[in-house]
Design a protein around this motif. Sequence first.
Motif, PDB file in Angstrom:
ATOM      1  N   VAL A   1      -8.028   8.617  11.423  1.00 31.96           N
ATOM      2  CA  VAL A   1      -6.921   8.814  12.372  1.00 31.96           C
ATOM      3  C   VAL A   1      -6.131   7.514  12.528  1.00 31.96           C
ATOM      4  O   VAL A   1      -4.897   7.509  12.477  1.00 31.96           O
ATOM      5  CB  VAL A   1      -7.445   9.314  13.740  1.00 31.96           C
ATOM      6  CG1 VAL A   1      -6.364   9.253  14.809  1.00 31.96           C
ATOM      7  CG2 VAL A   1      -7.998  10.725  13.612  1.00 31.96           C
ATOM      8  N   VAL A   2      -6.839   6.403  12.694  1.00 27.07           N
ATOM      9  CA  VAL A   2      -6.183   5.098  12.858  1.00 27.07           C
ATOM     10  C   VAL A   2      -5.420   4.735  11.588  1.00 27.07           C
ATOM     11  O   VAL A   2      -4.249   4.336  11.644  1.00 27.07           O
ATOM     12  CB  VAL A   2      -7.207   3.996  13.216  1.00 27.07           C
ATOM     13  CG1 VAL A   2      -6.586   2.615  13.140  1.00 27.07           C
ATOM     14  CG2 VAL A   2      -7.781   4.251  14.609  1.00 27.07           C
ATOM     15  N   TRP A   3      -6.070   4.866  10.436  1.00 29.19           N
ATOM     16  CA  TRP A   3      -5.405   4.519   9.177  1.00 29.19           C
ATOM     17  C   TRP A   3      -4.166   5.382   8.964  1.00 29.19           C
ATOM     18  O   TRP A   3      -3.109   4.873   8.563  1.00 29.19           O
ATOM     19  CB  TRP A   3      -6.366   4.656   7.990  1.00 29.19           C
ATOM     20  CG  TRP A   3      -7.217   3.450   7.771  1.00 29.19           C
ATOM     21  CD1 TRP A   3      -8.579   3.364   7.883  1.00 29.19           C
ATOM     22  CD2 TRP A   3      -6.778   2.133   7.409  1.00 29.19           C
ATOM     23  NE1 TRP A   3      -8.998   2.094   7.614  1.00 29.19           N
ATOM     24  CE2 TRP A   3      -7.914   1.308   7.319  1.00 29.19           C
ATOM     25  CE3 TRP A   3      -5.535   1.572   7.154  1.00 29.19           C
ATOM     26  CZ2 TRP A   3      -7.845  -0.039   6.978  1.00 29.19           C
ATOM     27  CZ3 TRP A   3      -5.453   0.226   6.822  1.00 29.19           C
ATOM     28  CH2 TRP A   3      -6.602  -0.560   6.739  1.00 29.19           C
ATOM     29  N   ASP A   4      -4.263   6.685   9.216  1.00 28.97           N
ATOM     30  CA  ASP A   4      -3.093   7.551   9.050  1.00 28.97           C
ATOM     31  C   ASP A   4      -1.942   7.086   9.943  1.00 28.97           C
ATOM     32  O   ASP A   4      -0.788   7.052   9.517  1.00 28.97           O
ATOM     33  CB  ASP A   4      -3.429   9.019   9.338  1.00 28.97           C
ATOM     34  CG  ASP A   4      -3.754   9.799   8.085  1.00 28.97           C
ATOM     35  OD1 ASP A   4      -3.211   9.472   7.008  1.00 28.97           O
ATOM     36  OD2 ASP A   4      -4.544  10.753   8.176  1.00 28.97           O
ATOM     37  N   ASP A   5      -2.265   6.728  11.168  1.00 29.30           N
ATOM     38  CA  ASP A   5      -1.230   6.251  12.094  1.00 29.30           C
ATOM     39  C   ASP A   5      -0.570   4.980  11.560  1.00 29.30           C
ATOM     40  O   ASP A   5       0.652   4.866  11.537  1.00 29.30           O
ATOM     41  CB  ASP A   5      -1.837   6.013  13.478  1.00 29.30           C
ATOM     42  CG  ASP A   5      -0.794   5.637  14.507  1.00 29.30           C
ATOM     43  OD1 ASP A   5       0.239   6.332  14.601  1.00 29.30           O
ATOM     44  OD2 ASP A   5      -0.992   4.620  15.204  1.00 29.30           O
ATOM     45  N   VAL A   6      -1.369   4.032  11.110  1.00 24.59           N
ATOM     46  CA  VAL A   6      -0.844   2.770  10.580  1.00 24.59           C
ATOM     47  C   VAL A   6      -0.024   3.024   9.313  1.00 24.59           C
ATOM     48  O   VAL A   6       1.095   2.518   9.161  1.00 24.59           O
ATOM     49  CB  VAL A   6      -1.997   1.775  10.283  1.00 24.59           C
ATOM     50  CG1 VAL A   6      -1.522   0.593   9.463  1.00 24.59           C
ATOM     51  CG2 VAL A   6      -2.635   1.307  11.580  1.00 24.59           C
ATOM     52  N   LEU A   7      -0.555   3.816   8.406  1.00 27.11           N
ATOM     53  CA  LEU A   7       0.110   4.050   7.124  1.00 27.11           C
ATOM     54  C   LEU A   7       1.404   4.840   7.279  1.00 27.11           C
ATOM     55  O   LEU A   7       2.374   4.601   6.553  1.00 27.11           O
ATOM     56  CB  LEU A   7      -0.844   4.744   6.158  1.00 27.11           C
ATOM     57  CG  LEU A   7      -2.072   3.908   5.778  1.00 27.11           C
ATOM     58  CD1 LEU A   7      -3.114   4.772   5.075  1.00 27.11           C
ATOM     59  CD2 LEU A   7      -1.690   2.712   4.930  1.00 27.11           C
ATOM     60  N   ASN A   8       1.433   5.771   8.224  1.00 29.61           N
ATOM     61  CA  ASN A   8       2.663   6.527   8.477  1.00 29.61           C
ATOM     62  C   ASN A   8       3.795   5.596   8.908  1.00 29.61           C
ATOM     63  O   ASN A   8       4.964   5.862   8.630  1.00 29.61           O
ATOM     64  CB  ASN A   8       2.449   7.599   9.548  1.00 29.61           C
ATOM     65  CG  ASN A   8       1.682   8.789   9.030  1.00 29.61           C
ATOM     66  OD1 ASN A   8       1.647   9.061   7.837  1.00 29.61           O
ATOM     67  ND2 ASN A   8       1.039   9.505   9.934  1.00 29.61           N
ATOM     68  N   LYS A   9       3.457   4.512   9.585  1.00 30.61           N
ATOM     69  CA  LYS A   9       4.458   3.567  10.080  1.00 30.61           C
ATOM     70  C   LYS A   9       4.773   2.461   9.073  1.00 30.61           C
ATOM     71  O   LYS A   9       5.702   1.689   9.279  1.00 30.61           O
ATOM     72  CB  LYS A   9       3.962   2.921  11.381  1.00 30.61           C
ATOM     73  CG  LYS A   9       3.805   3.904  12.516  1.00 30.61           C
ATOM     74  CD  LYS A   9       3.165   3.239  13.718  1.00 30.61           C
ATOM     75  CE  LYS A   9       2.885   4.235  14.819  1.00 30.61           C
ATOM     76  NZ  LYS A   9       2.071   3.654  15.885  1.00 30.61           N
ATOM     77  N   THR A  10       3.980   2.363   8.008  1.00 25.89           N
ATOM     78  CA  THR A  10       4.149   1.281   7.037  1.00 25.89           C
ATOM     79  C   THR A  10       5.297   1.595   6.091  1.00 25.89           C
ATOM     80  O   THR A  10       5.292   2.621   5.414  1.00 25.89           O
ATOM     81  CB  THR A  10       2.853   1.063   6.233  1.00 25.89           C
ATOM     82  OG1 THR A  10       1.812   0.700   7.139  1.00 25.89           O
ATOM     83  CG2 THR A  10       3.032  -0.032   5.190  1.00 25.89           C
ATOM     84  N   GLU A  11       6.270   0.690   6.056  1.00 25.33           N
ATOM     85  CA  GLU A  11       7.404   0.864   5.154  1.00 25.33           C
ATOM     86  C   GLU A  11       7.422  -0.211   4.060  1.00 25.33           C
ATOM     87  O   GLU A  11       7.831   0.048   2.933  1.00 25.33           O
ATOM     88  CB  GLU A  11       8.709   0.823   5.945  1.00 25.33           C
ATOM     89  CG  GLU A  11       9.917   1.202   5.133  1.00 25.33           C
ATOM     90  CD  GLU A  11      11.196   1.283   5.946  1.00 25.33           C
ATOM     91  OE1 GLU A  11      12.251   1.493   5.331  1.00 25.33           O
ATOM     92  OE2 GLU A  11      11.142   1.115   7.181  1.00 25.33           O
ATOM     93  N   TYR A  12       6.957  -1.414   4.400  1.00 23.40           N
ATOM     94  CA  TYR A  12       7.018  -2.519   3.447  1.00 23.40           C
ATOM     95  C   TYR A  12       5.647  -3.166   3.284  1.00 23.40           C
ATOM     96  O   TYR A  12       4.891  -3.296   4.247  1.00 23.40           O
ATOM     97  CB  TYR A  12       7.986  -3.602   3.934  1.00 23.40           C
ATOM     98  CG  TYR A  12       9.421  -3.163   4.009  1.00 23.40           C
ATOM     99  CD1 TYR A  12      10.246  -3.224   2.887  1.00 23.40           C
ATOM    100  CD2 TYR A  12       9.965  -2.710   5.209  1.00 23.40           C
ATOM    101  CE1 TYR A  12      11.577  -2.837   2.956  1.00 23.40           C
ATOM    102  CE2 TYR A  12      11.301  -2.316   5.283  1.00 23.40           C
ATOM    103  CZ  TYR A  12      12.096  -2.378   4.154  1.00 23.40           C
ATOM    104  OH  TYR A  12      13.409  -1.997   4.217  1.00 23.40           O
ATOM    105  N   LEU A  13       5.375  -3.598   2.046  1.00 21.41           N
ATOM    106  CA  LEU A  13       4.162  -4.349   1.729  1.00 21.41           C
ATOM    107  C   LEU A  13       4.565  -5.534   0.864  1.00 21.41           C
ATOM    108  O   LEU A  13       5.581  -5.484   0.158  1.00 21.41           O
ATOM    109  CB  LEU A  13       3.170  -3.490   0.944  1.00 21.41           C
ATOM    110  CG  LEU A  13       2.612  -2.255   1.632  1.00 21.41           C
ATOM    111  CD1 LEU A  13       1.879  -1.386   0.618  1.00 21.41           C
ATOM    112  CD2 LEU A  13       1.682  -2.647   2.761  1.00 21.41           C
ATOM    113  N   GLU A  14       3.752  -6.585   0.918  1.00 23.87           N
ATOM    114  CA  GLU A  14       3.980  -7.716   0.027  1.00 23.87           C
ATOM    115  C   GLU A  14       2.643  -8.295  -0.405  1.00 23.87           C
ATOM    116  O   GLU A  14       1.661  -8.231   0.332  1.00 23.87           O
ATOM    117  CB  GLU A  14       4.865  -8.782   0.685  1.00 23.87           C
ATOM    118  CG  GLU A  14       4.399  -9.259   2.032  1.00 23.87           C
ATOM    119  CD  GLU A  14       5.454 -10.060   2.789  1.00 23.87           C
ATOM    120  OE1 GLU A  14       6.651  -9.740   2.694  1.00 23.87           O
ATOM    121  OE2 GLU A  14       5.055 -11.003   3.483  1.00 23.87           O
TER     122      GLU A  14
END
Length: 155
Positions: A53-66
């Motif tokens: 649940v936590v990971w899905d919430d974080v990943l849904n909001k993730t737009e950029y990675l470096e």
Amino acid sequence: MKYRQLTKEQFEGLHEEFARFLASQSINAKEWKELKEEKPQVAEDEMNVFSDVVWDDVLNKTEYLEHFSPKVVNLFKCDEKETHRIVINIDKDINLLEQEGFEWLMKNPNDDKIEFLTGTKKYDKERNIEVFDLIEKGSSISKGEIFEYFNRLTS
């Protein structure tokens, strides 16, 4: 389990959220303690569900990675259907992991010692699974300023 279980430190940081999650499962503090002692696999399952649940919430909001290494930068913009990537290769005696090397890159983006590669890839799997995989391989979630800066230069 879809991703991986949160670390002990992550659980500690999300203590209140986990307590609310358990409460939503009708598990109070006393019952949680008993569950951990008497049915550790059930307790583990609850921790796994919460982690997802936590990971899905974080990943849904993730737009950029470096992802930075001494000579290469990988920048990602994760849209709904595809990932855009900018790879920056440096052929100079600097270390991008050090402040001085990073500052040189930002001040000299047109230097002939810098090579840019760009590309776009549709997701082979579910978006969040692929974003999670990039994080597990060492990418960090970012606000996207560096991606957008170099995207303007390479467009």
